[in-house]
Design a protein around this motif. Sequence first.
Motif, mmCIF file in Angstrom:
data_model
loop_
_atom_site.group_PDB
_atom_site.id
_atom_site.type_symbol
_atom_site.label_atom_id
_atom_site.label_comp_id
_atom_site.label_asym_id
_atom_site.label_seq_id
_atom_site.Cartn_x
_atom_site.Cartn_y
_atom_site.Cartn_z
ATOM 1 N N GLN A 194 0.818 -1.290 0.056
ATOM 2 C CA GLN A 194 -0.029 0.080 -0.090
ATOM 3 C C GLN A 194 0.961 1.190 0.069
ATOM 4 O O GLN A 194 1.789 1.556 0.829
ATOM 5 N N GLU B 114 -1.016 -5.290 2.248
ATOM 6 C CA GLU B 114 -2.306 -6.268 2.665
ATOM 7 C C GLU B 114 -1.835 -7.846 2.591
ATOM 8 O O GLU B 114 -1.281 -7.813 1.530
ATOM 9 N N GLU C 178 -8.814 -6.431 8.284
ATOM 10 C CA GLU C 178 -9.774 -5.973 7.441
ATOM 11 C C GLU C 178 -11.010 -6.630 7.858
ATOM 12 O O GLU C 178 -11.127 -7.816 7.769
ATOM 13 N N ASP D 245 -13.329 -3.188 4.525
ATOM 14 C CA ASP D 245 -12.636 -3.421 3.166
ATOM 15 C C ASP D 245 -13.975 -3.214 2.204
ATOM 16 O O ASP D 245 -15.317 -3.027 2.624
ATOM 17 N N LYS E 93 -11.179 1.177 2.652
ATOM 18 C CA LYS E 93 -10.669 0.870 1.675
ATOM 19 C C LYS E 93 -11.783 0.936 0.242
ATOM 20 O O LYS E 93 -12.774 0.323 0.401
ATOM 21 N N VAL F 210 -7.719 4.152 1.637
ATOM 22 C CA VAL F 210 -6.911 3.414 0.824
ATOM 23 C C VAL F 210 -7.775 3.147 -0.502
ATOM 24 O O VAL F 210 -8.957 2.776 -0.256
ATOM 25 N N GLU G 166 -8.207 0.896 -3.682
ATOM 26 C CA GLU G 166 -7.953 -0.522 -4.054
ATOM 27 C C GLU G 166 -8.069 -0.418 -5.627
ATOM 28 O O GLU G 166 -8.874 -0.107 -6.409
#
Length: 460
Positions: free
Chosen positions: A218, A230, A321, A351, A372, A406, A408
């Motif tokens: 990340q 991750e 997560e 997540d 995320k 974050v 993804e």
Amino acid sequence: MKPLISGATQSGLDPSAVDRAVHAEERLLQAAYLDPVTNLYSRRLISAIIEEQIVRARRDARPFAVVDIDLERFRLINTTFGANFGDSVLREVAARLSRHIGDADSIARVAADEFLLVLPGRVRGIALDRVLSVLLQDLTKHPLTIDGQEIFVSARVGVAVFPEDGGTVADLIARASRDLVRPGGRERVVEDRELFQLETGLHRALTDGELHPFYQPQVDLHSGRVMAAESLLRWLRPDQTMISPAVFIPLAETTGLIGPVSTRVMERVLLDLDRWIQQGLRAVPLAINLSARLFSDTWFDQTLLPLLDAGGIPPSHIKFELTETALLEDADRTRQAMKKVRDRGFSFALDDFGTGYSSLSHLHRFPIDEIKIDKSFITGIADNPREQKIVASMINLAHALDITVVAEGIETSEQLSLLRGFGCDLGQGFLFDPALSAGEFAIRLDAVHNLSFSPPPDQP
Ligand code: C2E
Ligand code: MG
Ligand code: MG
């Protein structure tokens, strides 16, 4: 059959005819009292034995136990692999169960996939618990090998004790088979041969160490440095094929294997982390995916928390997560479980953010440190202004709540530029790195990614 016996009585002194007759009678008795497949006692014989035990128990005031062992999925095994194979499974199961049968005990097969044990010397309490747990372990822990094919069986067990659970043969048997419980397992959902073999393979994968966490970096979207990773599980089979977690995690969830699989992930990730710290590498926080199922499972209290309490894990180096499903399934329980982990200093990331329901309300109802943004939002972001607005406002909202963001699945420099412009904190995706083996990841720890693929655009 009848003529043979009457033939013997008619044949008078002919010794071979008498012999034949005796054998025939034996066979008849066997057919009535022994199960032809496993050679264990039949239902009829075990019923007579229980009857006799009742008389003795009444006389000596000594209780005894009737135990029902019911194989799970036997019909499936039979239809998938054929009746001969099924018979071999039954014989093998009979052999394993018989190992634990003492002189005073009796064992019978009373239906296709059902066994009855009569244990006179051992009644409810430690002695019985111990014998049942050893017996079940022996039965279910190691695969049966039949025609070169490995099969795991599982079973449910029910116990009835005379006299408190029933005073007649029928009552005791009914009670034992009614109270069947599945030790430590969940409802199994196995639909076809492929899944079935996959499940058997997954047991194997666990014992043979075929499950390995890989690490996807990340990246800090301001500095380009790797700030975290991750852990993504990989099942590497001996034939070099790899099975995606998208396939085997759901399977593990429905077959009760998610606990052992998650324990393996934890152990391996902690080991890798420890090694990097020992080697003086710039160890970064590692994210571990927790299946929603685990929050309502004994695994959480019995495995995860003791592991976290055992010490040695710097809390700032592990984040967990979880998906919105976990939040939705049993909100109170999940919140309490999360609190226990957070009280120990570990953090949580939500997540696949945006793909569930009422995502935004979760942010202040659960102790979430990071979101995320799901890949599905990032994929179309470059040519969809509406998507851009959604992502930008997700980021703003999260920041207003002090939550890290974050993104993804970043695959293109356009996506990266937009996300940087929106102030997104971290990015994860094939543009930077795929999931890397532990060895590869250790080498990439110090990499600084070039973020200037294209100039960051103006703020929206
Ligand atoms: P996830 O946690 O949302 O993980 C992200 C998935 O997106 C990973 O797939 C990752 O390889 C993939 N991905 C990352 N960057 C890109 C990209 O730029 N493009 C594309 N197309 N894909 C990208 P993976 O590794 O197949 O994992 C799938 C899911 O399996 C994970 O989704 C997670 O829910 C689950 N999973 C993986 N490891 C574990 C584990 O140890 N325990 C549990 N319970 N679940 C796990
Ligand atoms: Mg994840
Ligand atoms: Mg995800």
